[in-house]
Design a protein around this motif. Structure first.
Motif, PDB file in Angstrom:
ATOM      1  N   CYS A   3      -7.250   1.832   2.925  1.00 16.31           N
ATOM      2  CA  CYS A   3      -6.491   2.506   3.032  1.00 16.31           C
ATOM      3  C   CYS A   3      -7.970   3.654   1.992  1.00 16.31           C
ATOM      4  N   CYS A  31       0.763  -1.588   0.345  1.00 11.99           N
ATOM      5  CA  CYS A  31       0.137   0.255  -0.291  1.00 11.99           C
ATOM      6  C   CYS A  31       0.505   1.287   0.088  1.00 11.99           C
ATOM      7  N   CYS A  71       0.255   3.388   3.764  1.00  9.18           N
ATOM      8  CA  CYS A  71       0.356   2.554   4.708  1.00  9.18           C
ATOM      9  C   CYS A  71       1.581   1.235   4.935  1.00  9.18           C
ATOM     10  N   CYS A 127      -3.990  -0.913  -0.145  1.00 10.26           N
ATOM     11  CA  CYS A 127      -5.106  -0.803   0.939  1.00 10.26           C
ATOM     12  C   CYS A 127      -6.004  -1.179   0.585  1.00 10.26           C
TER      13      CYS A 127
HETATM   14 ZN    ZN Z   1      -2.939   0.695   3.680  1.00 12.64          ZN
END
Ligand code: ZN
Length: 111
Positions: free
Chosen positions: A59, A23, A26, A56
């Motif tokens: 997010c 991601c 994050c 992801c």
């Molecule tokens: Zn993420």
């Protein structure tokens, strides 16, 4: 077929996934990352090499139409790391896809 302005090719998307290795926001590894527009479509962003990052599910759902840096701060994510990696990866891939990626003058500004 000059659709590169709006549509990321599969090759470009795969390259983004390979470079980010998880991601973009994050860092979570995701087997099937989602496409997120750094500058949301609703704010004038487009599905281009420079504006799309793999994220992801969590997010992507959370960020939605938020302005990216404000959202990163709210989530206490590493804004600086994201911006540096984004600049680096965009530059690397822009060179790699120089033939197919248009160098548009209205590149989304990240501020
Ligand atoms: Zn993420």
């Amino acid at each position: 077929m000059a659709k590169v302005d709006h549509d990321l090719t599969d090759d470009q998307w795969q390259a983004l996934v390979d470079h980010w290795e998880g991601c973009a926001y994050c860092g979570t590894a995701d087997a099937s990352p989602q496409r997120d527009c750094v500058l949301p479509i609703s704010r004038g962003g487009r599905y281009t090499l420079a504006n799309v990052v793999p994220t992801c599910r969590s997010c992507n759902a959370s960020k939605c139409n938020s302005e990216v840096t404000g959202w990163l701060r709210r989530k206490r994510l590493d804004e600086r790391r994201f911006l540096e990696r984004h600049a680096h990866i965009s530059a690397a891939l822009a060179g790699r896809f120089a033939d197919s990626a248009t160098t548009s003058p209205d590149e989304p500004a990240l501020e």
